[in-house]
Structure formats: C-alpha cells, structure tokens
Design a protein around this motif. Structure first.
Motif, PDB file in Angstrom:
ATOM      1  N   TRP A   1      13.057   6.356 -16.679  1.00  0.00           N
ATOM      2  CA  TRP A   1      12.817   5.127 -15.942  1.00  0.00           C
ATOM      3  C   TRP A   1      11.605   5.303 -15.030  1.00  0.00           C
ATOM      4  CZ3 TRP A   1      15.039   1.082 -17.765  1.00  0.00           C
ATOM      5  CH2 TRP A   1      16.322   1.146 -18.313  1.00  0.00           C
ATOM      6  N   HIS A   2      10.760   4.287 -14.978  1.00  0.00           N
ATOM      7  CA  HIS A   2       9.601   4.296 -14.077  1.00  0.00           C
ATOM      8  C   HIS A   2       9.620   3.030 -13.231  1.00  0.00           C
ATOM      9  CE1 HIS A   2       7.142   7.482 -16.243  1.00  0.00           C
ATOM     10  NE2 HIS A   2       8.137   7.262 -17.080  1.00  0.00           N
ATOM     11  N   PRO A   3       9.597   3.171 -11.903  1.00  0.00           N
ATOM     12  CA  PRO A   3       9.500   1.960 -11.059  1.00  0.00           C
ATOM     13  C   PRO A   3       8.199   1.240 -11.393  1.00  0.00           C
ATOM     14  CG  PRO A   3      10.023   3.906  -9.750  1.00  0.00           C
ATOM     15  CD  PRO A   3       9.657   4.397 -11.111  1.00  0.00           C
ATOM     16  N   VAL A   4       8.272  -0.046 -11.654  1.00  0.00           N
ATOM     17  CA  VAL A   4       7.054  -0.750 -12.065  1.00  0.00           C
ATOM     18  C   VAL A   4       6.019  -0.779 -10.945  1.00  0.00           C
ATOM     19  CG1 VAL A   4       8.253  -2.182 -13.741  1.00  0.00           C
ATOM     20  CG2 VAL A   4       7.968  -2.996 -11.412  1.00  0.00           C
ATOM     21  N   ALA A   5       6.496  -0.728  -9.715  1.00  0.00           N
ATOM     22  CA  ALA A   5       5.557  -0.783  -8.602  1.00  0.00           C
ATOM     23  C   ALA A   5       4.674   0.462  -8.557  1.00  0.00           C
ATOM     24  CB  ALA A   5       6.313  -0.927  -7.284  1.00  0.00           C
ATOM     25  N   GLU A   6       5.134   1.534  -9.183  1.00  0.00           N
ATOM     26  CA  GLU A   6       4.429   2.808  -9.029  1.00  0.00           C
ATOM     27  C   GLU A   6       3.505   3.135 -10.178  1.00  0.00           C
ATOM     28  OE1 GLU A   6       7.141   5.963  -8.410  1.00  0.00           O
ATOM     29  OE2 GLU A   6       8.018   5.063  -6.610  1.00  0.00           O
ATOM     30  N   LEU A   7       3.308   2.206 -11.098  1.00  0.00           N
ATOM     31  CA  LEU A   7       2.460   2.608 -12.223  1.00  0.00           C
ATOM     32  C   LEU A   7       1.451   1.552 -12.609  1.00  0.00           C
ATOM     33  CD1 LEU A   7       3.798   0.908 -14.664  1.00  0.00           C
ATOM     34  CD2 LEU A   7       5.249   2.872 -14.955  1.00  0.00           C
TER      35      LEU A   7
ATOM     36  N   GLU B   1      17.328  -0.074  -5.989  1.00  0.00           N
ATOM     37  CA  GLU B   1      16.745  -1.290  -5.422  1.00  0.00           C
ATOM     38  C   GLU B   1      15.292  -1.510  -5.839  1.00  0.00           C
ATOM     39  OE1 GLU B   1      17.483  -1.862  -1.311  1.00  0.00           O
ATOM     40  OE2 GLU B   1      19.661  -1.832  -1.643  1.00  0.00           O
ATOM     41  N   GLN B   2      14.942  -0.986  -7.014  1.00  0.00           N
ATOM     42  CA  GLN B   2      13.592  -1.181  -7.520  1.00  0.00           C
ATOM     43  C   GLN B   2      13.655  -1.609  -8.978  1.00  0.00           C
ATOM     44  OE1 GLN B   2      11.752   2.782  -6.667  1.00  0.00           O
ATOM     45  NE2 GLN B   2      10.164   1.497  -5.738  1.00  0.00           N
TER      46      GLN B   2
ATOM     47  N   LYS C   1      20.670  -9.968  -4.446  1.00  0.00           N
ATOM     48  CA  LYS C   1      19.809  -8.796  -4.319  1.00  0.00           C
ATOM     49  C   LYS C   1      18.945  -8.602  -5.567  1.00  0.00           C
ATOM     50  CE  LYS C   1      18.289  -5.232  -2.229  1.00  0.00           C
ATOM     51  NZ  LYS C   1      17.611  -5.365  -0.917  1.00  0.00           N
ATOM     52  N   MET C   2      19.502  -8.837  -6.732  1.00  0.00           N
ATOM     53  CA  MET C   2      18.734  -8.711  -7.980  1.00  0.00           C
ATOM     54  C   MET C   2      17.559  -9.683  -7.980  1.00  0.00           C
ATOM     55  SD  MET C   2      20.053  -6.315  -9.808  1.00  0.00           S
ATOM     56  CE  MET C   2      20.474  -5.491  -8.277  1.00  0.00           C
ATOM     57  N   TYR C   3      17.828 -10.919  -7.580  1.00  0.00           N
ATOM     58  CA  TYR C   3      16.743 -11.903  -7.496  1.00  0.00           C
ATOM     59  C   TYR C   3      15.664 -11.409  -6.541  1.00  0.00           C
ATOM     60  CZ  TYR C   3      18.959 -15.623 -10.208  1.00  0.00           C
ATOM     61  OH  TYR C   3      19.487 -16.376 -11.225  1.00  0.00           O
ATOM     62  N   GLU C   4      16.088 -10.888  -5.406  1.00  0.00           N
ATOM     63  CA  GLU C   4      15.115 -10.475  -4.392  1.00  0.00           C
ATOM     64  C   GLU C   4      14.289  -9.287  -4.855  1.00  0.00           C
ATOM     65  OE1 GLU C   4      17.381 -12.095  -0.387  1.00  0.00           O
ATOM     66  OE2 GLU C   4      17.751 -10.040  -1.037  1.00  0.00           O
ATOM     67  N   VAL C   5      14.937  -8.370  -5.572  1.00  0.00           N
ATOM     68  CA  VAL C   5      14.205  -7.200  -6.052  1.00  0.00           C
ATOM     69  C   VAL C   5      13.146  -7.626  -7.061  1.00  0.00           C
ATOM     70  CG1 VAL C   5      14.394  -5.146  -7.500  1.00  0.00           C
ATOM     71  CG2 VAL C   5      15.980  -5.481  -5.608  1.00  0.00           C
ATOM     72  N   VAL C   6      13.528  -8.476  -7.989  1.00  0.00           N
ATOM     73  CA  VAL C   6      12.582  -8.870  -9.029  1.00  0.00           C
ATOM     74  C   VAL C   6      11.461  -9.724  -8.441  1.00  0.00           C
ATOM     75  CG1 VAL C   6      12.272 -10.136 -11.169  1.00  0.00           C
ATOM     76  CG2 VAL C   6      14.305  -8.746 -10.842  1.00  0.00           C
TER      77      VAL C   6
END
Lengths: 238, 238
Positions: B125-131, B27-28, B177-182
């Motif tokens: 893979w790196h969650p974009v929120a974390e970098l 979910e990220q 859900k994909m829309y919401e995650v992005v």
DNA sequence: CTAATAGTGTCTCTGAGACACTATCGG
DNA sequence: CCGATAGTGTCTCAGAGACACTATTAG
C-alpha cells in the motif's frame, strides 16, 4: 527500444475502436450507423453497426488518434466533441475470436457532416427513438449505444455538451432546443437562460436573423475544447 | 463459430488489464502498487506499477472477469466495488510494442485484504499523498492513477462510494470519516447525517461499541451492488 | 461531576422552478 | 394594429451550510 519478444508469444485479442456519433437532425437525436458487408465470411452480414474497426498499429499512434481517423474518414469532420465511453471485451462478442473494443462517443452539428459513402458499407443517420429494440445491431453494439445514450442524457443534465450539436454561432433558443431534444422534455426558458449565461461559457457574436420575428443574439463557445459543468441539474421539481 | 482467419493476419496490439485499488488505512487514502521484476529484459525494472497484466484468452471470459481474477489473486477479495475507468493505448506506452490497457478501479476495506506476496512482484500500500510526482510509476500508470483519483474524488462528492471503504457494519461517524479522508476536508456532521439517511441506502444493524464513550448505530448497505447518487454535492458554500 | 462522542434543532440564504411579464421584429 | 418570438422580473420553496444545542456513555 528493441523490443524483447520472448514470452510474448501468447494469443492476443483483436483490438478495435468503435464510435457512437450523435447529431440532431429534424429535431430528433440521431446516431450514425454503417451497414456491414454481406459476404459469407463476414460476421453479422448486412446488419447495422457502429462505425469503427481494427486498430492499425502502423497508422494509429494512439487509441484517440485511431478514433479521430475513423471519424474523419466517415464524416469529414476534423474536430468534433469526442470522449471515451468505455471498453467492451470478451470471448464471444466477435465470432472471429476474443476481441476488445474501445468505444468513443462524439457529438457534431448535422450540417457539418458530409457522409462519406463506402459502397461496401453504406452509412446513414438513424433516429435513436426508432431503433431501440427493433433491429438488432451487430456485435454488442446495441449495448454500447445504450451506454452512450445513458452517458449523453446524464451529462446533458449538468454540462454544456449540447452546444456541440450546433454550428456556430447559435442563439439561446436554438441551444435550448438541443437540450430539449436530447432530454426529451421541455425546459423553462427563463431558468435556462439564467443558468446558461451565468455558466459563462458563451461569448456574444452579433445578432442573428434566423427567420423568426425578432432577431436573437448569436453566441459562440468561449473555448471549444472545454466542457462546462453546471452546479446543479435541469431536473424539474416533480 | 468456426472463425474465419482470413485477412485477420495483421499485427494485433498487446492487451492488458490494470486495476487501481484504493483503500483507507491509517486515515489516509492508499493505493496498491506492485514492484516490477528486475530482469534485464523487463520493461521498467523495479519500478512500482499498478497491479495487472495481459488478458489471458483462455482463462478470461471478459475484461471484467479478467479484472476480478487479477484482483482476487492479489488481495484475496472476491466482491469489492469495481468499475471501469477507461482505456489507454498507443504505440509508445510499452517498449514491447503497441499496447492497450483496460483500466478498472476498485474500493475495498483495508481489513478485508490479505495481500498475496508474489516473491517476484512485492505488493504494498502507498499513501497517494506521498507519491504524487515523486517516484515515477511504470508505463503510463501515473496518468491512470491520476485519472482514478480524479474520478474517485469527483464521485465521492455525490455518491455513496466511500461506504465500500469500510467493513460492515459501520457507524455514521466512521462513514463520515471516509468522506473526509477522500475529499481532504472536514464535512459538517449534521448535514452529512441528514443527507446520508435521506438517501435511503443504509439499513440499521444494531448498536456498535467502537470504543468511543457512547455507542453508535451500526449500518449496512441495503444493496451492495448499487451506488447511491445524491441530488447535490457536499461542496462547502464558497 | 466531567470529558468525549453520538445525534438533533434551527436559522439563513442561495438558487432553481414556475409563470407572468415586457421588448422587438415582420407584416 | 397583431402575432410571434426574444428576453426579463418576481414569487416561492426546498435544501444545503453553519453552528449551537441535547443525549448517552465511561470514568
């Protein structure tokens, strides 16, 4: 910074920058083309091409700087609207070898240009309506021009881009005309004015008398480095 | 085709292709990065970087082919969503010399990927929120990633792009859900369904039981090579 | 039955399009 | 006065957002 050259000895593609320069002249959208030299060793001799050329690793600090330099050389314009369009590269697009071009597209007011004529490469405005499939451009420049046109027509629907086609100050009727020329269809006056003013990217600059019966308010862009995005398009209801 | 090499002897920039590969996992939104080798002669040793590398004028027929090759090598995925992002080039972006990279961006379903591990260059893979500003990426890859994120978030507002983040068939709740995650915000279910179905880019493909109480209709893209553009965005009212 | 998720109906209100209208100038 | 262009008001309607509603499954 002493660069290691080890293992960088493979063949490098040719690297060029090309610019699609648009203006509106005689109520028509026009693009600047240069004629390629006619020497026997030249690719596409005498064909019309987009202005551009090889990146000069000594003169150019970046791709954008390279594009600005070429645009200044050809037109004498210092700060037009300039954005990146994309890149095209492959084995066969230039007979001289594997090459990649970085394409930019620019908008400017016709009267701000003093075309610089290089006797080897004459430069001329061409109405885009008059050259669609007619004369083929050099290299894959026909594809690039096509992409630029699509991008322009698309963005005009929801941005303030056409303002860069006019010298400042300009009137709203003049601006509307730019939209209509690029889109190729008339736009409702009332809706146009409402949206243009609501978008808040213009500032008033006194009345202009442009020869029409009633003087109109002149406007300038509040920020010439920013493009305004409208929330919706100008599309007709259909 | 015998290329004339006369007067093409000036220095050529290095030419690379880099790919920003996004997926949604846990979910990220995540991006695929590779760790650069640690040799003393390498630029940015051990730093994380976008997958990519030099254009191979023998193997690659075009920039797009080069991007596809690199993507296939790293992920094993043959036909993801792939579009050009732009190009970055200049004197200082690579310590080895004047270089220009052609950046692409790709979307794929997490479970379609089998990461190929090159022992010299681990991929993760790196969650974009974390970098965001944390670990700095090699070269100007931070800028490129930033541009890719902006492009993605922008296009998600008015296109069907998130469908490429899911394996087919998928349900509408999964797509939402994909829309919401992005986008990083919830979307109204009713409006989403109305618009997604009205856009007419999906075809039904039987009911799916994804473990939820009530089975949902499964869908596939009518045309996996086309992106749907919505007439308006998903923006909330104010 | 209840809980949970899939899917629908309905109200409101913004804002675009269409077009008729008024305002201000030159002659 | 008239003609021409600048600029405004007003009606209608599609479509998005908000949210309450019904439907279908597992247990």
């Amino acid at each position: 910074m002493a660069a290691k050259k080890t293992s960088l000895s493979f063949e490098r593609p040719l690297t060029t920058v090309d610019i699609v320069i648009f203006t509106v002249l005689d109520e028509q959208l026009q693009v600047l083309l240069v004629q390629r030299p006619g020497g026997p060793e030249e690719p596409y001799p005498n064909a019309w091409a987009l202005p551009g050329g090889f990146v000069d690793v000594d003169k150019d600090d970046s791709l954008l700087a390279c594009a600005r330099r070429k645009l200044l050389d050809k037109t004498g314009v210092k700060s037009p609207y300039l954005e990146q369009l994309g890149s095209w590269g492959g084995k066969t697009r230039d007979p001289r070898g594997w090459s990649a071009t970085h394409a930019y597209f620019a908008l400017l007011a016709a009267d701000s240009v003093k075309l610089v004529q290089d006797e080897a490469k004459p430069a001329r405005w061409h109405p885009v309506a008059e050259l669609s499939p007619r004369k083929r451009l050099a290299f894959d420049h026909g594809d690039i021009l096509q992409a630029a046109l699509e991008r322009l027509r698309n963005k005009v629907e929801y941005t303030s881009l056409p303002a860069f086609l006019l010298p400042e100050p300009f009137t709203l009727p003049q601006l509307q005309k730019m939209y209509e020329v690029v889109l190729g269809r008339p736009i409702d006056k009332s809706g146009f004015r409402t949206r243009a003013l609501a978008a808040d990217f213009l500032k008033e600059d006194g009345f202009l008398d442009v020869g029409s019966p009633r003087p109109a308010m002149g406007y300038r862009l509040k920020d010439r480095s920013a493009v305004m995005y409208f929330p919706r398009t100008f599309s007709p209801r259909s």
